[in-house]
Design an enzyme around this catalytic site. Structure first.
Site, PDB file in Angstrom:
ATOM      1  N   ASN A  10      95.687  36.855  94.932  1.00 13.23           N
ATOM      2  CA  ASN A  10      94.896  35.566  94.762  1.00 13.23           C
ATOM      3  C   ASN A  10      93.384  35.879  94.046  1.00 13.23           C
ATOM      4  OD1 ASN A  10      94.563  36.859  97.417  1.00 13.23           O
ATOM      5  ND2 ASN A  10      92.782  35.602  97.393  1.00 13.23           N
ATOM      6  N   TYR A 169      87.717  54.946 102.849  1.00 18.61           N
ATOM      7  CA  TYR A 169      88.267  54.120 101.667  1.00 18.61           C
ATOM      8  C   TYR A 169      88.865  55.230 100.897  1.00 18.61           C
ATOM      9  CZ  TYR A 169      88.530  51.593  97.301  1.00 18.61           C
ATOM     10  OH  TYR A 169      89.036  51.058  96.345  1.00 18.61           O
TER      11      TYR A 169
HETATM   12  N1  LIG Z   1      87.670  46.881  91.393  1.00 17.75           N
HETATM   13  C1  LIG Z   1      87.226  48.375  91.444  1.00 17.75           C
HETATM   14  O1  LIG Z   1      86.516  48.608  90.760  1.00 17.75           O
HETATM   15  C2  LIG Z   1      88.577  48.951  91.723  1.00 17.75           C
HETATM   16  C3  LIG Z   1      88.451  50.282  91.570  1.00 17.75           C
HETATM   17  C4  LIG Z   1      89.493  51.279  92.198  1.00 17.75           C
HETATM   18  C5  LIG Z   1      90.598  50.738  92.954  1.00 17.75           C
HETATM   19  N2  LIG Z   1      90.555  49.271  93.149  1.00 17.75           N
HETATM   20  C6  LIG Z   1      91.620  48.709  93.887  1.00 17.75           C
HETATM   21  O2  LIG Z   1      92.281  47.818  93.304  1.00 17.75           O
HETATM   22  C7  LIG Z   1      93.065  46.955  94.180  1.00 17.75           C
HETATM   23  C8  LIG Z   1      92.734  45.448  93.811  1.00 17.75           C
HETATM   24  O3  LIG Z   1      91.419  45.164  94.110  1.00 17.75           O
HETATM   25  P1  LIG Z   1      90.340  44.243  93.220  1.00 17.75           P
HETATM   26  O4  LIG Z   1      89.282  45.009  92.679  1.00 17.75           O
HETATM   27  O5  LIG Z   1      90.854  43.135  92.417  1.00 17.75           O
HETATM   28  O6  LIG Z   1      89.685  43.396  94.597  1.00 17.75           O
HETATM   29  P2  LIG Z   1      89.819  41.983  95.104  1.00 17.75           P
HETATM   30  O7  LIG Z   1      89.550  40.884  94.098  1.00 17.75           O
HETATM   31  O8  LIG Z   1      88.873  41.952  96.359  1.00 17.75           O
HETATM   32  O9  LIG Z   1      91.327  41.864  95.406  1.00 17.75           O
HETATM   33  C9  LIG Z   1      91.850  42.403  96.720  1.00 17.75           C
HETATM   34  C10 LIG Z   1      92.977  41.667  97.234  1.00 17.75           C
HETATM   35  O10 LIG Z   1      93.475  42.164  98.447  1.00 17.75           O
HETATM   36  C11 LIG Z   1      93.517  41.208  99.452  1.00 17.75           C
HETATM   37  N3  LIG Z   1      93.381  41.587 100.711  1.00 17.75           N
HETATM   38  C12 LIG Z   1      92.271  42.253 101.338  1.00 17.75           C
HETATM   39  N4  LIG Z   1      92.500  42.443 102.595  1.00 17.75           N
HETATM   40  C13 LIG Z   1      93.829  41.990 103.036  1.00 17.75           C
HETATM   41  C14 LIG Z   1      94.553  41.829 104.223  1.00 17.75           C
HETATM   42  N5  LIG Z   1      94.049  42.344 105.252  1.00 17.75           N
HETATM   43  N6  LIG Z   1      95.799  41.345 104.057  1.00 17.75           N
HETATM   44  C15 LIG Z   1      96.246  40.645 103.016  1.00 17.75           C
HETATM   45  N7  LIG Z   1      95.899  40.731 101.577  1.00 17.75           N
HETATM   46  C16 LIG Z   1      94.167  41.373 101.507  1.00 17.75           C
HETATM   47  C17 LIG Z   1      92.519  40.202  99.096  1.00 17.75           C
HETATM   48  O11 LIG Z   1      92.799  38.921  99.655  1.00 17.75           O
HETATM   49  P3  LIG Z   1      91.611  37.936 100.128  1.00 17.75           P
HETATM   50  O12 LIG Z   1      91.110  37.416  98.710  1.00 17.75           O
HETATM   51  O13 LIG Z   1      92.141  36.973 101.011  1.00 17.75           O
HETATM   52  O14 LIG Z   1      90.455  38.966 100.750  1.00 17.75           O
HETATM   53  C18 LIG Z   1      92.627  40.120  97.739  1.00 17.75           C
HETATM   54  O15 LIG Z   1      93.865  39.287  97.200  1.00 17.75           O
HETATM   55  C19 LIG Z   1      92.461  47.431  95.536  1.00 17.75           C
HETATM   56  O16 LIG Z   1      93.448  47.891  96.113  1.00 17.75           O
HETATM   57  C20 LIG Z   1      91.200  48.108  95.237  1.00 17.75           C
HETATM   58  O17 LIG Z   1      91.016  49.231  96.223  1.00 17.75           O
HETATM   59  C21 LIG Z   1      89.402  48.502  92.661  1.00 17.75           C
END
Ligand SMILES: NC(=O)c1ccc[n+]([C@@H]2O[C@H](COP(=O)([O-])OP(=O)(O)OC[C@H]3O[C@@H](n4cnc5c(N)ncnc54)[C@H](OP(=O)(O)O)[C@@H]3O)[C@@H](O)[C@H]2O)c1
Length: 290
Positions: A10, A169
């Site tokens: 989402n 993390y």
């Molecule tokens: N952004 C960065 O710089 C970065 C760097 C390295 C790795 N990553 C990884 O990339 C992936 C995607 O992250 P993003 O940056 O796109 O962040 P994001 O927009 O915060 O997306 C995270 C997603 O995970 C869901 N989520 C969190 N807790 C949950 C739970 N308890 N049950 C079910 N769903 C849950 C969130 O749902 P809600 O909206 O309901 O919370 C959201 O859909 C993550 O695994 C993150 O660790 C990101």
């Protein structure tokens, strides 16, 4: 048409990922946390002009093993194969919380629930067309240190007084890499398993705390500088490596770790076969698969 399952669809990179897969004509089963978020997701896709005819949205709480179990059961009832499984959902440095299953929340959301989902879905993956599991890990995992089952046990059940959010993390992201590598060793002749660092990406991951909204507004001009200098990625750019791995016809390095759509040197812990097997064994016990 591929059948794709994507967690955390989402927002951020998850939403970009499903958008792109739907535009390619794939069937997408996406997970979100609530009915409200499911409705919002469909609305947003409609606003972006993306057809959602091939989209099914399911509610899955990754901090509850029961919810993961139910989702896996539903997939067995509904589909005969999975071609792409993208483990994207994640949480970063939240305040200390122990889930009702008894685990530190980052450990369970980022690693253990995805571990459970993949292990349960292996029979569906084995029926897939060139099946691939893509685990969105992180650069943070490159700095993970845990390599014994005793340390792993301590981290999974860490007490509030010992909780270091960044450490948890980092280790949860290393575990994702360790699991992908171990599965590549065991099932690599039938399924491809890869992990990804998407880059430093401007998503809500950084703005989920109490002061998230304020922080987002304050950092907006700085984010622009980040984009110009190439140090910070947009969600669209950040999703590129996972999408490359999901769609390319290039030969992929099974068990490998990728960033910017190319293999990248992983954490040396990933090479430790004894630990990989211990971690899988212990994790299976935790989720009730032994
Ligand atoms: N952004 C960065 O710089 C970065 C760097 C390295 C790795 N990553 C990884 O990339 C992936 C995607 O992250 P993003 O940056 O796109 O962040 P994001 O927009 O915060 O997306 C995270 C997603 O995970 C869901 N989520 C969190 N807790 C949950 C739970 N308890 N049950 C079910 N769903 C849950 C969130 O749902 P809600 O909206 O309901 O919370 C959201 O859909 C993550 O695994 C993150 O660790 C990101």
């Amino acid at each position: 048409m591929n059948i794709c399952v994507v967690t955390g669809a989402n927002s951020g990179m998850g939403m970009v990922t499903i958008q792109e897969l739907l535009e390619r004509g794939d069937r997408v089963i996406a997970t979100v946390r609530s009915a409200k978020k499911a409705t919002l997701l469909v609305q947003l896709l409609r606003e972006h002009g993306v057809s959602h005819t091939n989209l099914e949205v399911e509610i899955v709480q990754l901090d509850q093993l029961d919810s993961v179990r139910q989702f896996a059961d539903l997939l067995f009832d509904r589909i005969g194969r999975i071609d792409r499984l993208i483990l994207n959902a994640g949480v970063m440095v939240p305040p200390y919380h122990r889930t009702k299953d008894g685990f530190e929340s980052q450990f369970q959301v980022n690693y253990l629930s995805h571990f459970y989902l993949i292990e349960r879905l292996l029979p569906l993956l084995e029926q897939g067309q060139d099946p691939r599991v893509i685990s969105i890990s992180s650069l943070a995992g490159e700095g993970g240190l845990i390599r014994t089952d005793i340390e792993l046990e301590a981290m999974a059940h860490v007490k509030k007084e010992q909780y270091n959010p960044m450490r948890s993390y980092r280790e949860s992201k290393l575990l994702q890499m360790v699991h992908m590598r171990e599965l590549a060793e065991q099932y690599g002749d039938r399924v491809t398993f890869v992990s990804v660092h998407p880059g430093i990406v401007n998503t809500d991951l950084f703005y989920r705390g109490k002061y998230g909204k304020v922080l987002k507004t304050v950092l907006k001009p700085i984010a622009q500088i980040g984009y110009w200098t190439g140090k910070l990625y947009t969600p669209e750019y950040g999703a590129k490596t996972a999408l490359y791995l999901a769609t390319t016809e290039d030969r992929l390095e099974n068990g490998g770790y990728y960033a910017d759509s190319a293999p990248r040197l992983s954490n040396p812990v990933v090479e430790d076969e004894t630990y990989r097997q211990q971690a899988r064994h212990l994790s299976k016990q935790w989720v009730g698969l032994t």
